[in-house]
Enzyme design. Structure first.
Site, PDB file in Angstrom:
ATOM      1  N   GLU A 272     -64.650 -14.900-145.481  1.00 45.87           N
ATOM      2  CA  GLU A 272     -63.272 -14.762-145.812  1.00 45.87           C
ATOM      3  C   GLU A 272     -62.540 -13.858-144.534  1.00 45.87           C
ATOM      4  OE1 GLU A 272     -60.685 -12.423-149.237  1.00 45.87           O
ATOM      5  OE2 GLU A 272     -62.312 -11.690-148.732  1.00 45.87           O
ATOM      6  N   LYS A 347     -56.993 -18.150-153.276  1.00 45.91           N
ATOM      7  CA  LYS A 347     -57.518 -16.855-154.089  1.00 45.91           C
ATOM      8  C   LYS A 347     -56.427 -16.631-155.269  1.00 45.91           C
ATOM      9  CE  LYS A 347     -59.532 -12.232-152.851  1.00 45.91           C
ATOM     10  NZ  LYS A 347     -59.524 -11.485-151.809  1.00 45.91           N
ATOM     11  N   CYS A 381     -64.101 -14.097-152.354  1.00 47.00           N
ATOM     12  CA  CYS A 381     -64.422 -12.400-152.712  1.00 47.00           C
ATOM     13  C   CYS A 381     -64.112 -12.356-154.149  1.00 47.00           C
ATOM     14  CB  CYS A 381     -63.560 -11.755-151.575  1.00 47.00           C
ATOM     15  SG  CYS A 381     -64.188 -10.308-151.249  1.00 47.00           S
TER      16      CYS A 381
END
Length: 516
Positions: A272, A347, A381
């Site tokens: 990321e 995300k 993440c």
């Protein structure tokens, strides 16, 4: 009496063969409650809904003047995954058809029921003929089914199941189900034990029946670009360092892509915000200005990475990069395939820091991606800490989950790691995580990193004893290359010590995507 009146009186039935619909459930329930009054009655609506929505073409019924009086439920399976020694619950996914595989080779009969008042009309034969037509049209090898032998209870004291079946074949004994199936061209392949343990009439036994599709035309195996049984993945544990310009960063990216390509990796996973060093080129020291400045490089980096994927013949998951759309900032992972196509996963859950300091928004879509080495998913993440997302991807038959992450402390890293390990076990898939290491003294909010790249597996005998395929040395720039056996996932799902996917209580709970 008029001619019209005569026709109405003479037409006792008006039969229509069609596919089942969701609003047929009450009729189906009534039939099952009649026929199976002594063995539990009807499926709950959740089962029926799953059957109709999963494989609508395979669910057939006959209605008489608007009321369903007979029906047949089917599912397509990859029969080699189950073999002949299966139970009803295993091969039907507890009647939820979670085992349905559009690319399978066998049409499996889940259920056939005819209203007792209609059994003289040979409606069962019509349903069987419709199933055969479906099998031929789908070019499937055969129809398989487990058949009850309800009259066996009357002969169990003097005959073994094998002897009983032979007597039925010779027509010395009549069995309402087996006799019917044999008359419709089915062959008994073998006797199964504990197929339906609750079936006391059959003493728990069942026949494994098969009808061969003589028109089946096996596809010619592809000598190239065929389905892979394994995948070689490469993960980059990326060292954060200062770059004078985007060209220097891309030079470092190409270095790792070249190295992984030399080892014939199918995919390269970057962390990321691997391009975060370019935040140091922002003319102001404001954190929010720096991340928005970083977004100005995304198009150029994406174009270059996609070119690298094609030229080095390796799919590249380009970690994640900030993107501005309609004056809103997002965090996006790009999947640059080696055929030149590009897909993306936003995300969904920005961290509190990303929302407060960078005014970052979350995306609104989630899907799996078909690649030439398997079906994959990407969660950036923090997203891996939400188990519902991985469950939705697993329901779409994801085999490998990729998690590019950035964490600054060990406890932050362990949240990602522990959750990634849980996702692998819960969803019977592989999970690869890749992060960055080092520090960026001149970049506010991204100044320190803690990372250890790893690949996790389910936890069973066919996999590493600690469910860790491999992992890197923490906080050291390096690559991680592992081979993943994708066939093991299929065997685990059907033959594992525990079977998280098949054993899920879909009658009690489910995870459902509410977005577009």
């Amino acid at each position: 009496m008029s001619q019209d009146q005569t026709q109405i009186e003479e037409t006792e039935h008006h039969l229509d063969l069609r596919n089942l619909r969701l609003d047929d459930y009450n009729d189906v329930k009534d039939l099952m409650d009649k026929v199976y009054a002594n063995v539990g009655g009807a499926w709950p609506y959740s089962n029926y809904k799953a059957q109709v929505t999963t494989f609508s073409d395979g669910q057939i019924c006959i209605e008489d003047k608007g009321k369903v009086v007979a029906f047949a439920i089917s599912v397509i399976v990859d029969y080699d995954q189950f073999g002949d020694k299966h139970s009803y619950d295993e091969i039907t996914g507890d009647a939820y058809l979670t085992t349905h595989d559009p690319n399978g080779d066998v049409l499996y009969g889940v259920e056939v029921i005819v209203c007792p008042e209609y059994r003289g009309l040979r409606l069962g034969r019509r349903l069987y003929e419709a199933r055969k037509e479906l099998c031929r049209n789908l070019n499937l090898k055969s129809i398989m089914a487990g058949g009850r032998i309800p009259n066996y209870r009357n002969h169990a004291q003097e005959l073994t199941p094998y002897e009983y079946i032979e007597q039925v074949k010779l027509k010395d004994i009549y069995d309402p189900i087996l006799t019917f199936q044999l008359s419709n061209g089915f062959e008994v392949k073998q006797v199964m034990t504990a197929y339906l343990p609750e079936d006391e009439a059959s003493q728990g036994y069942a026949t494994l029946l098969q009808w061969h599709n003589i028109y089946y035309e096996p596809g010619t195996p592809s000598l190239i670009a065929s389905r892979k049984l394994s995948a070689r993945i490469g993960c980059i544990q990326w060292q954060m360092r200062y770059f004078n310009n985007v060209e220097e960063l891309l030079q470092q990216v190409e270095y790792f892509v070249d190295a992984l390509s030399d080892y014939s990796c199918d995919v390269a996973l970057f962390p990321e915000f691997f391009n975060a060093p370019l935040m140091g080129l922002c003319p102001t020291e404001s954190s929010i200005d720096a991340i928005w400045h970083l977004a100005t490089y995304t198009d150029e980096i994406l174009t270059s990475v996609s070119h690298l994927a094609v030229s080095y013949n390796i799919t590249i998951i380009a970690g994640s990069m900030p993107v501005v759309e309609d004056d809103l900032l997002y965090n996006v992972s790009y999947i640059c395939k080696r055929d030149g196509t590009i897909e993306s996963q936003y995300k969904l859950h920005p961290t509190p820091h990303e929302k407060e300091d960078w005014i970052m928004k979350g995306g609104n879509s989630l899907k799996t991606f078909d690649t030439d080495f398997g079906k994959i998913g990407v969660l950036i993440c923090y997203d891996v800490e939400f188990p519902e997302l991985a469950r939705i991807l697993a329901d779409q038959e994801m085999q490998i989950l990729f998690v590019p992450f950035w964490t600054d402390t060990k406890n932050g890293y362990l949240r990602v790691r522990r959750c990634a390990q849980a996702r692998a076990i819960e969803n019977e898939c592989y999970v690869a995580i890749a992060g960055s290491v080092g520090n960026l003294p001149k970049v506010d909010n991204v100044d320190i990193q803690y990372g250890q790249t790893a690949v996790f597996s389910p936890s069973d005998f066919a996999f590493p004893h600690d469910a860790i395929v491999s992992e890197t040395t923490p906080n050291t720039e390096m690559t991680l290359i592992v081979d993943l056996d994708l066939d093991k996932l299929t065997k685990l799902q059907n033959e594992g010590s525990v079977r998280n996917y098949l054993d899920r209580r879909r009658d009690l709970y489910r995870v459902e995507w509410m977005g577009d």
